[in-house]
Motif scaffolding. Sequence first.
Motif, PDB file in Angstrom:
ATOM      1  N   ALA A   1     -10.907   1.959  61.900  1.00 36.82           N
ATOM      2  CA  ALA A   1     -10.346   0.646  61.574  1.00 36.82           C
ATOM      3  C   ALA A   1      -9.217   0.269  62.522  1.00 36.82           C
ATOM      4  O   ALA A   1      -9.050  -0.886  62.889  1.00 36.82           O
TER       5      ALA A   1
ATOM      6  N   CYS B   1     -13.589  -6.893  67.421  1.00 38.22           N
ATOM      7  CA  CYS B   1     -14.032  -6.469  66.096  1.00 38.22           C
ATOM      8  C   CYS B   1     -14.679  -7.608  65.328  1.00 38.22           C
ATOM      9  O   CYS B   1     -15.604  -7.395  64.550  1.00 38.22           O
ATOM     10  N   ASP B   2     -14.155  -8.815  65.533  1.00 36.33           N
ATOM     11  CA  ASP B   2     -14.786  -9.944  64.848  1.00 36.33           C
ATOM     12  C   ASP B   2     -16.197 -10.163  65.352  1.00 36.33           C
ATOM     13  O   ASP B   2     -17.124 -10.373  64.570  1.00 36.33           O
TER      14      ASP B   2
ATOM     15  N   CYS C   1      -9.487  -1.695  66.128  1.00 37.53           N
ATOM     16  CA  CYS C   1      -9.560  -3.137  66.318  1.00 37.53           C
ATOM     17  C   CYS C   1      -8.311  -3.703  66.968  1.00 37.53           C
ATOM     18  O   CYS C   1      -8.361  -4.744  67.615  1.00 37.53           O
TER      19      CYS C   1
ATOM     20  N   PHE D   1     -13.862   3.595  58.764  1.00 41.91           N
ATOM     21  CA  PHE D   1     -14.282   2.656  57.721  1.00 41.91           C
ATOM     22  C   PHE D   1     -15.027   3.404  56.618  1.00 41.91           C
ATOM     23  O   PHE D   1     -15.888   4.231  56.885  1.00 41.91           O
TER      24      PHE D   1
ATOM     25  N   THR E   1     -15.207  -5.110  60.465  1.00 41.15           N
ATOM     26  CA  THR E   1     -14.601  -4.945  59.141  1.00 41.15           C
ATOM     27  C   THR E   1     -15.426  -5.629  58.055  1.00 41.15           C
ATOM     28  O   THR E   1     -15.048  -5.640  56.898  1.00 41.15           O
ATOM     29  N   ASP E   2     -16.541  -6.179  58.445  1.00 43.38           N
ATOM     30  CA  ASP E   2     -17.316  -6.970  57.495  1.00 43.38           C
ATOM     31  C   ASP E   2     -18.344  -6.129  56.774  1.00 43.38           C
ATOM     32  O   ASP E   2     -19.497  -6.005  57.216  1.00 43.38           O
ATOM     33  N   GLU E   3     -17.939  -5.534  55.635  1.00 44.06           N
ATOM     34  CA  GLU E   3     -18.875  -4.656  54.942  1.00 44.06           C
ATOM     35  C   GLU E   3     -20.039  -5.439  54.326  1.00 44.06           C
ATOM     36  O   GLU E   3     -21.139  -4.896  54.162  1.00 44.06           O
TER      37      GLU E   3
END
Lengths: 286, 268, 401
Positions: free
Chosen positions: C341, C353-354, C344, C142, C359-361
Motif C-alpha cells: 500500500a 496507483c489510480d 503508491c 494489501f 487500492t480499489d478492492e
Amino acid sequence: MDAGLDGDQGLTRVASFLHRRAGVRLSLLLSAPLAWLGLAYLGALAALFVTAFHTTDTFTGELVRTFTWANFQDLVTVEVYRTIALRSIGVALAVTVIDLVVAFPMAFAMAKPASPRSRRWLVIAVLTPLWASYLVKAYAWRVMLSSGGLLGWGFGVTATILTLAYLWLPYMILPIYAGLERLPDSLLEAAGDLGARAGRVFRTIVWPLAFPAVIAGSIFTFSLSLGDYIAVKIVGGRSQLIGNVVYDNIGAANNLPFAAAVATVPVVIMLIYLAAVRRTGALESL
Amino acid sequence: MKLSRLSRTLLRLALAAGLGVIYVPLLVVLLNSFNADRTFGWPPSGLTLRWWGAAWNSSGVRDALWTSVQAGLGATAIALVLGTMAAFAVQRYRFFGRDVVSLVIILPIALPGIVTGIALNNAFRTVLEPFGVGLGLFTVVVGHATFCVVTVYNNVLARLRRTGAALEEASADLGAGPFTTFRLVTFPMIRSALLAGGLLAFALSFDEIIVTTFTAGAGVRTLPIWIFENLFRPNQAPVVNVVAAALIAASVVPVYLAQRLSSDVGAH
Amino acid sequence: MRPTGLAITAAALVLVTACGGGGTTTTGGAPPPGRSGFVPPSIDAPQNLGTGEGQVNVVAWAGYVEDGTNDPKVDWVTPFEQETGCQVNAKVAGTSDEMVNLMKTGQYDAVSASGDASLRLIAGGTVAPVNTSLIPNYTDVFDGLKSKPWNSVNGVPYGVPHGRGANLLMWRTDTVKPAPDSWSVVFDPNSPYKGKVTAYDSPIYIADAAVYLMATKPDLGIKNPYALDDRQFQAAVDLLKQQKQLIGEYWSDYTKEIQAFKSGDSVVGTTWQVIVNVAKSEQAPVEAVLPKEGATGWSDTWMVAAKAAHPNCAYKWLDWIISPKANAQVAEYFGEAPSNAKACQETADAKHCDTFHATDETYFSKVHYWTTPIAQCLDGRADVTCKDYAEWTRAWTEIKG
C-alpha cells in the motif's frame, strides 16, 4: 619441423602402424563424429521417441513411465491434429515451390552470364541477409503486412507462407547456384549449336543436372518450414502449425510425452523425404 | 554461354527483382531502427538516433553478443574437427554403412529444429543433471555443434572429391608419413573449404534461436535469445532493430572472406 | 540392406533407453490430492533469520529483477545488494512451466510464481511456507492479496504478493461505438468487428469464456472459472470455437497487440493495463474497461524454495521487493498494481496507483486471478472432477484449429 631423433622415431612408428592399418585409421576418424552424432544425437532422438509412450502426472508434472499408446491415439483420433499436420505440410510445400520458382532464375542469372567478380558480389548480396536475425526479419514482414503497412495484405496462412518463403530463399538460391555453377558451359553451347531452343535446353539439360541441387535446397526449405513455430506466431494471425502444437505442449502444458508424440509427425515426414531423395544424390549438394 | 538478348534481360530482371524483394524488408528494419515510434508503427512518425545510443550503452546487448560469439566459436571448432574427420572417412574409404554416415550427419539439420531442441533438452536433463551439470553455455555449444557439423562436412567432402587422393599418394611414395602428408599436402588443400564451412557454421550458430531456446536453460542469453526476449518489451524493441541493422552491416566482411576463400583453390 | 542396418541400430537404441530409465518416484511425497482436500507436503517455515549467505538465486519474470543491465536507470537490485550484501543472480524464465522446472532442480532460492504455477510448486514440495513475521514489509501488503487460494493453503501463506493486474477489454474509440462495457462485443457471433477481434493466446483464456458464461448462462452453475466440469467446460469451449470466426489474431506479446491496435488490424479484445498505456502514449485511440461480467487477472507471488541454499538472503529479497520503493519501481516498469500500500506514494507517476486500481478492492473483486485448473475442483465441489490444465491445453489447440 625437426623433432628430436627419439620423437621422430616414436612418431614414425605410429605413422607406419597407421599407414598399414587402414581399418584403424578409419575407425579413429569415424569414432568421434559417430559417437557424437550417432550415439548422442540419435540416442537423444530415440529417448524422445520413447517418451512419447509415457504420460505426465497432471498435478505434480512428473513423468509417469508406464507404456501407453494414449498419446498416439489422441494424435490420430482427434481431428484437429490431422488438420494441423496437413496444413503444415501444405505450407511447407507451398514455401518450397515458391522458393524454387523465385530462386532458380536468380541462381541461373548468377551462375551463367555474370562475370566471376560480379558472381562473388552477388553471392555476398544473397548471403548477407542471412545474418539479419530471423526474428527481426519476421517482424519486418509483420510491419509490412499489417493493414497500415507497406503491403497491407493482412495476416494468416498466406502471410506465413510468404514470410517463410522470404526467410528461406537464400537457402534455396545457394545450392542451386552451386549446382548450376558446376554445369559445364560447353554442354549448353553444344546444345545451342545443335539447334535446341532455350526451352528445350532447359528441359533436357539444365533441369536434370540441376535437379540434385534443387532437391538439396528443398530439404532446407521443407524442413525449416515444417517445424517452424515462431514465424507463424508473428504473421500467422489466428492459424497454428504443427510446431506450435509441439511447443505449446512442451511449455505451457508441461506434457512432454504428448509433445514428443506430435513431434514424430514431422520427423517421419522428413525421414521419408530424405529416403526418397537419397537416390538423387542431393544429399551431397547440401 | 550464348543467351539470347531477351533471355539475358529477363534473367537480369529476375535477379534484380529477387534481390529487391530480399532487401526491402531489411530496409524496413533499418528504417525502424530510426523509428521514433516504439512499436514499429508504419509509416514512421519521426526519426531518432535514440535507439542507436541505447544499443551502444546496453550491457545486455554486449553480453548477449559475446555469449553468441563464444557459442559460435565453440560450435564451429567442434564442427571443424568432427566434420573433417567424417568427410575423410567417407571420401577416402569404403566401408559398410557409408551412406548411413552421411544421413546421420545431415539429420540434425534436416529434422525440424524443435525436434532437435526438445530431444537434446530431454537428453541433457536426464543425462547431465545427475552430475550437477545444468543447461548452460556448454549445452548450447553441444547443441549448435550437432547441426553445424554438416556444413563443414559437405564443404570438405566436396573439396576432397575434387582434388582426389593422387597428391597424397604421391606424397607417401616420396616417403612422407601420414602426419607429414596431412600437414604439408592435405591440409593446405582443404584449408579454404574448412574456412568456408567454418564461416557458414558460425553464421548458422549465430542466428539460431529454436534449438538454443531448449538447450540454453534460463541463464545463458545468446543474441537471438536476447532479441526474442526484448522484442516483447516496449522500451527495448527498437533497440533490437538497431542490433539487426548493425549485424547486417557488420556481416559483409566475413561473408566476403568466405567467398574469397571458397572460390580460391576451387577454381581451376 | 542398409535401411535394415539403420533399423537395427535404432531398435537397439530404443531398447537401451527404455530399459535404462528407471521409474521416477514423485518428488516431495505429496499424494495426488484426494477428493477431500489438497494436502501439501509438510515442510516447516524457518523460525528466525540468520545472517545473509552472500548471494541469492532467483527465478523471475522478465522485468521483475532489474539490475541496470537493460536500462541503467531501471535498477532496484543494486541497492539491495549494497544494503544486504546478498548478490542477486536472476534467471529470467519465459513461462510458468519453465519456472516450475527450474525450481525443481533445487538450484534456486526464490521464484516469482504466477497463480498457474504456485499451486504446483506447493504440491510438489518445491516451495516452503513463508514465515511472514520475518518479513517486516508484509504488514503493508494489501489485505486483498493476503492468504489467497493461489498463494496459501489452509491459511498458511506460501509466499508474498508481488503485484496484480487484470485482463481488460480494450477497444479503438474511433471504430468501436458505442463504448463497450461487456465482453459480449468479443463473443457475440454477430459482432460487427468480425476479423478484427483479438484474444490472449493461451489455454488460460478459456477461463475468460467461463467468466462470460458465469454472467450470461447462470444455469451452468459456474462458480469459479478455473473449476469447470465436463458440461461447463464444453460450453466454454463451444463459445470459444464460435469466437474464433471473429478473431483476426491471437496475441501473446505486448508489441504485437499494441501494433495491431495502432494499425487497426485489431479493434477490440483482451489486454493488460500496460498495453493500454503504451498504446495511448503512441497516439493510438484506445480505451479500456473492466467489463461488467468481471474478468480474469493475475497476481504473482514471491515464494521461497523448500531446499533453498540461501534462505536468509531469499527472505531479505522478498522483504526488499515488496518494500515501498522497490515495489513502486517494479510496478511502474512492468505496468501493474503494486502489492504494498505504501508503494503508491513512491511511484514516479503520482497517478500510477489510480491508473492500476491498486487500492480499489471492488475493482479487483471482479477479477478472477489466474490459477492452475486441476482435476480436483477449485470451488470445493467433491462430487465431480474438473478439467485439468492438460485438458485445457488440448482443448485450446482444438479451438484454434
